[in-house]
Design a protein around this motif. Structure first.
Motif, PDB file in Angstrom:
ATOM      1  N   LEU A  10     -13.067 -14.839   1.570  1.00 50.16           N
ATOM      2  CA  LEU A  10     -14.103 -15.745   1.092  1.00 50.16           C
ATOM      3  C   LEU A  10     -13.883 -16.009  -0.397  1.00 50.16           C
ATOM      4  O   LEU A  10     -13.790 -15.086  -1.187  1.00 50.16           O
ATOM      5  CB  LEU A  10     -15.471 -15.102   1.315  1.00 50.16           C
ATOM      6  N   ASN A  48     -19.896 -10.146  -1.527  1.00 52.77           N
ATOM      7  CA  ASN A  48     -20.184 -11.029  -0.411  1.00 52.77           C
ATOM      8  C   ASN A  48     -21.701 -11.187  -0.355  1.00 52.77           C
ATOM      9  O   ASN A  48     -22.398 -10.290   0.079  1.00 52.77           O
ATOM     10  CB  ASN A  48     -19.629 -10.361   0.857  1.00 52.77           C
ATOM     11  N   PRO A  49     -22.231 -12.306  -0.842  1.00 56.79           N
ATOM     12  CA  PRO A  49     -23.690 -12.388  -1.023  1.00 56.79           C
ATOM     13  C   PRO A  49     -24.459 -12.548   0.277  1.00 56.79           C
ATOM     14  O   PRO A  49     -23.899 -12.884   1.302  1.00 56.79           O
ATOM     15  CB  PRO A  49     -23.858 -13.626  -1.897  1.00 56.79           C
ATOM     16  N   LYS A  50     -25.759 -12.296   0.164  1.00 57.60           N
ATOM     17  CA  LYS A  50     -26.644 -12.499   1.307  1.00 57.60           C
ATOM     18  C   LYS A  50     -26.781 -13.989   1.560  1.00 57.60           C
ATOM     19  O   LYS A  50     -26.643 -14.805   0.649  1.00 57.60           O
ATOM     20  CB  LYS A  50     -28.044 -11.948   0.998  1.00 57.60           C
ATOM     21  N   LEU A  51     -27.111 -14.319   2.801  1.00 60.93           N
ATOM     22  CA  LEU A  51     -27.263 -15.719   3.151  1.00 60.93           C
ATOM     23  C   LEU A  51     -28.429 -16.359   2.393  1.00 60.93           C
ATOM     24  O   LEU A  51     -28.325 -17.491   1.930  1.00 60.93           O
ATOM     25  CB  LEU A  51     -27.476 -15.842   4.661  1.00 60.93           C
ATOM     26  N   THR A  52     -29.517 -15.601   2.212  1.00 60.51           N
ATOM     27  CA  THR A  52     -30.686 -16.173   1.522  1.00 60.51           C
ATOM     28  C   THR A  52     -30.341 -16.531   0.074  1.00 60.51           C
ATOM     29  O   THR A  52     -30.739 -17.586  -0.414  1.00 60.51           O
ATOM     30  CB  THR A  52     -31.860 -15.191   1.523  1.00 60.51           C
ATOM     31  N   SER A  54     -27.385 -17.314  -1.055  1.00 63.56           N
ATOM     32  CA  SER A  54     -26.525 -18.494  -1.117  1.00 63.56           C
ATOM     33  C   SER A  54     -27.294 -19.763  -0.781  1.00 63.56           C
ATOM     34  O   SER A  54     -27.000 -20.834  -1.319  1.00 63.56           O
ATOM     35  CB  SER A  54     -25.307 -18.312  -0.227  1.00 63.56           C
ATOM     36  N   LEU A  55     -28.312 -19.629   0.083  1.00 65.82           N
ATOM     37  CA  LEU A  55     -29.158 -20.800   0.367  1.00 65.82           C
ATOM     38  C   LEU A  55     -29.925 -21.204  -0.901  1.00 65.82           C
ATOM     39  O   LEU A  55     -30.045 -22.398  -1.209  1.00 65.82           O
ATOM     40  CB  LEU A  55     -30.123 -20.501   1.513  1.00 65.82           C
ATOM     41  N   ARG A  59     -29.532 -24.668  -3.069  1.00 64.81           N
ATOM     42  CA  ARG A  59     -30.654 -25.540  -3.443  1.00 64.81           C
ATOM     43  C   ARG A  59     -30.651 -25.820  -4.944  1.00 64.81           C
ATOM     44  O   ARG A  59     -30.779 -26.946  -5.380  1.00 64.81           O
ATOM     45  CB  ARG A  59     -31.972 -24.898  -3.009  1.00 64.81           C
ATOM     46  N   SER A  64     -23.892 -27.966  -0.824  1.00 61.10           N
ATOM     47  CA  SER A  64     -24.015 -27.222   0.428  1.00 61.10           C
ATOM     48  C   SER A  64     -23.268 -25.895   0.307  1.00 61.10           C
ATOM     49  O   SER A  64     -22.434 -25.726  -0.587  1.00 61.10           O
ATOM     50  CB  SER A  64     -23.434 -28.036   1.578  1.00 61.10           C
ATOM     51  N   ILE A  65     -23.588 -24.992   1.221  1.00 59.18           N
ATOM     52  CA  ILE A  65     -22.915 -23.688   1.191  1.00 59.18           C
ATOM     53  C   ILE A  65     -21.411 -23.867   1.359  1.00 59.18           C
ATOM     54  O   ILE A  65     -20.611 -23.163   0.764  1.00 59.18           O
ATOM     55  CB  ILE A  65     -23.481 -22.770   2.285  1.00 59.18           C
ATOM     56  N   GLU A  66     -21.044 -24.852   2.170  1.00 59.72           N
ATOM     57  CA  GLU A  66     -19.618 -25.130   2.391  1.00 59.72           C
ATOM     58  C   GLU A  66     -18.915 -25.438   1.073  1.00 59.72           C
ATOM     59  O   GLU A  66     -17.762 -25.080   0.874  1.00 59.72           O
ATOM     60  CB  GLU A  66     -19.443 -26.339   3.326  1.00 59.72           C
ATOM     61  N   PHE A  69     -18.809 -21.970  -1.103  1.00 62.13           N
ATOM     62  CA  PHE A  69     -17.853 -20.947  -0.659  1.00 62.13           C
ATOM     63  C   PHE A  69     -16.876 -21.566   0.318  1.00 62.13           C
ATOM     64  O   PHE A  69     -17.247 -22.432   1.087  1.00 62.13           O
ATOM     65  CB  PHE A  69     -18.575 -19.803   0.056  1.00 62.13           C
ATOM     66  N   HIS A  70     -15.646 -21.115   0.257  1.00 59.53           N
ATOM     67  CA  HIS A  70     -14.725 -21.521   1.308  1.00 59.53           C
ATOM     68  C   HIS A  70     -13.795 -20.376   1.665  1.00 59.53           C
ATOM     69  O   HIS A  70     -13.572 -19.470   0.882  1.00 59.53           O
ATOM     70  CB  HIS A  70     -13.946 -22.774   0.909  1.00 59.53           C
ATOM     71  N   TYR A  71     -13.285 -20.466   2.880  1.00 59.95           N
ATOM     72  CA  TYR A  71     -12.324 -19.471   3.349  1.00 59.95           C
ATOM     73  C   TYR A  71     -10.935 -19.918   2.957  1.00 59.95           C
ATOM     74  O   TYR A  71     -10.606 -21.091   3.098  1.00 59.95           O
ATOM     75  CB  TYR A  71     -12.396 -19.371   4.875  1.00 59.95           C
TER      76      TYR A  71
END
Lengths: 139, 302
Positions: A10, A48-52, A54-55, A59, A64-66, A69-71
């Motif tokens: 990531l 590696n952050p939490k989803l909340t 990154s959301l 914002r 967007s999250i995409e 972060f990218h793979y």
């Protein structure tokens, strides 16, 4: 038929986006309610952050999250950091030019074994200081 | 008295240590005396051989004979002197050892090992368990005869200074012993057991906060539980569209679990919207389902 996959990691683009928008680490940290260290580690890619979180970031930064972060296959970074010595060794021992080596960066996974043999990939990984399993996953 | 000062074990040097040390001294003295006897008998032998040699003029022979007579009596006196010196050394050694044993004590508390020793100079050594590197139990030749052990605790800071002085009875260690040095221990396994237990207890805590955390295992468990609780709490802030997406892409949770290398329980709790994953896992799932993260996980605030 068996084939090889890239091992991916990531990668965070938060730093570039933040600097582009001219926001300081501390300001961003306050906005999403975390410490500055968290932002620092997140940008460095050691966290590696939490989803909340990154959301929240998505914002605040309006991306967007995409986009945040990218793979990325680990080998991109490894080839990018290869020294002249390593490139020369690969050239002499395996007769692979740097241009050919660079194609590893935009090759498709299913084409991987058509362009390179598994043995070559093992040797390349070894010269670059890695095991095959660090860079490629066997399927 | 705080909880850390509670004494777990208390002890001193066994009197067997005194017997052992005296025996050691006695053996050394005996070897010395035997050596003296051998040397004297050799001199007497050489003298008598020379005296009986007929090639030597008679007046010289006579002189040697009279010297031999003196040499025969002198060793007797010398030998008695030796024995007196030996007895004095053994007595002094006995007194020294008795005082050493009486002044030596150790305590194993909940936080550290405390050793008190010294006859004239009083030493009070405190070794916290988290500084202990390893424990050595040694049983020397004499230790084996008296069934005692020498216990030494090595610390990160290294041992203390040891001064050795050569006396009639060989080298005697005086002055400060190494930091965690306990000689003449009868029950080393028991001691080691207690120390090991306490070392484990402290090793799991980051250094510097040992005294602040009494039960590190419980804290670690608490942290783990609070992480999971956090993830579950976070899940309430997120709209999960995972099951819809899976239906659309015709992927089962088993497949998803196998491909993402995450347990089926985790996948199922994400489908039911009970668990918020990390970005790494969210991205992995998005890649497998060939969609974007924000198509499956959305913030409720938006």
């Amino acid at each position: 038929m068996r084939y090889l996959r890239f091992v991916k990691k990531l990668v965070s683009n938060v730093k570039e986006i933040r600097e582009e928008q001219g926001i300081q680490q501390q300001v961003l940290a306050d906005k999403v309610g975390v410490s500055r260290q968290t932002i620092y580690h997140l940008e460095k890619g050691t966290y590696n952050p939490k989803l909340t979180l990154s959301l929240d970031l998505s914002r605040e930064l309006g991306k967007s999250i995409e986009e945040l972060f990218h793979y990325e296959p680990v080998i991109y970074d490894v080839i990018g950091k290869a020294t002249m010595d390593q490139i020369e060794t690969i050239n002499q021992k395996l007769d692979i030019t740097y241009d050919k080596l660079k194609t590893l960066r935009d090759i498709k996974e299913d084409q991987l074994l058509n362009e390179f043999t598994e043995e070559q990939l093992i040797k390349i990984s070894k010269i670059l200081g890695y095991d095959l399993k660090d860079l490629f996953e066997k399927e | 008295m705080s909880e850390e000062d509670i004494t777990l074990h208390e002890g001193g040097i066994s009197t067997k240590y005194r017997r052992k040390e005296l025996f050691k001294t006695w053996i050394v003295l005996l070897i010395k005396d035997i050596a003296i006897i051998i040397i004297i008998s050799l001199i007497i032998m050489i003298n008598s051989i020379i005296a009986e040699n007929s090639n030597i003029p008679s007046d010289v022979q006579e002189a040697i004979r009279s010297r031999a007579r003196i040499i025969t009596y002198a060793p007797m006196i010398f030998f008695i002197g030796c024995i007196i010196v030996d007895v004095v050394i053994l007595l002094l050694n006995f007194v020294f050892l008795t005082m050493y044993i009486n002044n030596f004590s150790y305590l194993l508390t909940k936080s550290s090992i405390i050793i008190d020793h010294g006859i004239l100079e009083k030493n009070h050594v405190t070794i916290p368990y988290n500084r202990i590197q390893n424990i050595n139990i040694k049983q020397g030749v004499f230790d084996r005869k008296f069934n005692t052990y020498t216990f030494s605790i090595q610390t990160a800071g290294g041992g203390g200074k040891v001064t050795r002085v050569f006396t009639n009875a060989g080298f005697i260690t005086v002055g400060a012993k190494p930091e965690g040095y306990i000689p003449g221990v009868v029950n080393p396994e028991e001691l080691k057991g207690i120390i090991r237990q306490n070392m484990e207890y402290f090793s799991q805590v980051p250094s510097g906060v040992e005294d602040k955390i009494l039960k590190p295992k419980e804290v670690a468990f608490d942290n783990f539980i609070s992480l999971i609780m956090q993830r579950v709490e976070d899940a309430e802030k997120i709209n999960f569209k995972l099951s819809e997406m899976m239906k659309k892409k015709q992927t089962s949770s088993e497949e998803l679990s196998k491909m993402s290398k995450v347990s089926l329980q985790t996948i199922n709790s994400m489908i039911s919207g009970e668990y918020a994953p990390s970005v790494g896992l969210a991205k992995k799932i998005a890649v497998i389902l060939n969609c974007r993260i924000d198509e499956i996980f959305q913030s409720k605030q938006d």
